[in-house]
Design an enzyme around this catalytic site. Structure first.
Site, short mmCIF file in Angstrom:
data_model
loop_
_atom_site.label_atom_id
_atom_site.label_comp_id
_atom_site.label_asym_id
_atom_site.label_seq_id
_atom_site.Cartn_x
_atom_site.Cartn_y
_atom_site.Cartn_z
CG LEU A 111 8.93 -17.86 -2.99
CD1 LEU A 111 8.92 -17.91 -1.46
CD2 LEU A 111 9.42 -16.47 -3.44
CG ASP B 192 -2.15 0.86 1.04
OD1 ASP B 192 -2.34 1.40 -0.07
OD2 ASP B 192 -2.92 1.02 2.01
CG HIS C 201 -0.02 1.93 -9.45
ND1 HIS C 201 -0.27 1.59 -8.14
CD2 HIS C 201 -1.07 2.69 -9.85
CE1 HIS C 201 -1.44 2.11 -7.77
NE2 HIS C 201 -1.94 2.80 -8.79
C1 IPE Z 1 -5.61 -2.80 -0.46
O1 IPE Z 1 -5.18 -1.48 -0.65
C2 IPE Z 1 -5.61 -3.53 -1.77
C3 IPE Z 1 -4.29 -3.77 -2.34
C4 IPE Z 1 -3.14 -3.49 -1.79
C5 IPE Z 1 -4.31 -4.40 -3.64
P1 IPE Z 1 -6.22 -0.29 -0.85
O2 IPE Z 1 -5.44 0.95 -0.86
O3 IPE Z 1 -7.10 -0.57 -2.01
O4 IPE Z 1 -7.10 -0.45 0.47
P2 IPE Z 1 -8.00 0.60 1.28
O5 IPE Z 1 -9.01 1.16 0.31
O6 IPE Z 1 -7.09 1.66 1.80
O7 IPE Z 1 -8.60 -0.21 2.38
C1 IPE Z 2 -1.43 0.10 -3.47
O1 IPE Z 2 -1.20 1.46 -3.49
C2 IPE Z 2 -1.62 -0.47 -4.86
C3 IPE Z 2 -2.99 -0.94 -5.16
C4 IPE Z 2 -3.98 -0.96 -4.32
C5 IPE Z 2 -3.23 -1.40 -6.50
P1 IPE Z 2 -2.41 2.51 -3.54
O2 IPE Z 2 -2.73 2.77 -4.98
O3 IPE Z 2 -3.53 2.05 -2.71
O4 IPE Z 2 -1.70 3.78 -2.91
P2 IPE Z 2 -2.38 4.85 -1.95
O5 IPE Z 2 -3.01 4.12 -0.81
O6 IPE Z 2 -3.39 5.61 -2.78
O7 IPE Z 2 -1.24 5.72 -1.51
MG MG Z 3 -4.06 2.36 -0.78
#
Ligand code: IPE
Ligand code: IPE
Ligand code: MG
Length: 229
Positions: free
Chosen positions: A126, A14, A31
């Site tokens: 793995l 995240d 990303h």
């Molecule tokens: C959780 O992250 C999903 C992934 C890492 C793929 P999100 O950024 O989507 O989750 P929330 O919305 O903060 O819970």
């Molecule tokens: C995690 O990073 C990647 C996915 C959920 C695909 P985010 O895209 O949720 O990044 P933030 O939370 O907006 O910083």
């Molecule tokens: Mg996020």
């Protein structure tokens, strides 16, 4: 004292968006950088003789709510990641497996996922699982419905544990980056007795060095599973 075992590691990656925002970049750049980190962490895990599986949360059943352009970008990134990483999987003896409902993806992406699974299925260092269009609740419902369809009337815990898409093992350690402290519908069943570690580090800044430190910290914990130490 006996060291804690670490067979199955799970990671909620995240903070890609915030990493990009901090730099005045578009979310997609976060990303892209995040995808490189998956490679580094997977390679590290493949070299650790104890870790058998690492499961990354890459796209949740809830992530469809994001803007169409971001979702499309993530799909393209996944396709190019798998194409590029095939060599990394083979060089490091990594078996790739997807969990989640990939039927929602384009035919091209589904084929890429299937082909990568097939090409790496003999690798034994793995198992790297990518959770793609994955939701913990959806996984449990799918499992239960499949067992009912087979004629099972009454289910026990073992029935569910062994018929999930991830029947290998329960999670030992869950790491979530970016300071958020939630499960966000990740491996609900398998996390039942996992140890949790939350780090402020945004996923694109996460390194094998930090993972090593987290694992050392995990090893000092006591897991009692409801019993006594
Ligand atoms: C959780 O992250 C999903 C992934 C890492 C793929 P999100 O950024 O989507 O989750 P929330 O919305 O903060 O819970
Ligand atoms: C995690 O990073 C990647 C996915 C959920 C695909 P985010 O895209 O949720 O990044 P933030 O939370 O907006 O910083
Ligand atoms: Mg996020």
């Amino acid at each position: 004292m006996k060291e804690l075992a670490l067979k199955h590691l799970a990671i909620i990656m995240d903070g890609n968006g915030r990493w990009a925002k901090e730099r005045g970049l578009s979310r997609t750049k976060g990303h892209e950088k995040g995808a490189n980190v998956i490679r580094d962490i997977t390679t590290y895990c493949a070299k650790d003789p104890e870790i058998e599986s690492v499961t990354f949360y890459a796209f949740s059943t809830e992530n469809w709510k994001r803007p169409k352009l971001e979702v499309e970008f993530l799909m393209k990134l996944l396709d190019s990641y798998l194409k590029k990483e095939l060599k990394t999987y083979q060089d490091n003896g990594v078996r790739f497996q997807a969990i989640g409902d990939i039927n929602a993806f384009s035919a091209k992406l589904q084929k890429r996922i299937q082909d990568t699974q097939d090409a790496t299925k003999e690798n034994t260092n793995l198992t790297q699982m990518l959770a793609l269009n994955y939701g913990g609740r959806a996984e449990i419902i799918t499992t239960v419905n499949a067992l009912i369809a087979k004629g099972k009337m009454i289910l026990n815990e073992d029935d569910i544990s062994t018929h999930l898409q991830t029947p290998y093992s329960d999670i030992d350690l869950l790491i979530r980056t970016s300071g958020e402290e939630r499960i966000s519908n990740f491996l609900l069943w398998q996390l039942s007795y996992a140890e949790f570690y939350f780090t402020q580090t945004l996923w694109p800044d996460f390194t094998a060095k930090e993972l090593k430190d987290i694992i050392s910290q995990y090893k000092t914990r006591t897991r009692k599973f409801g019993g006594l130490a």
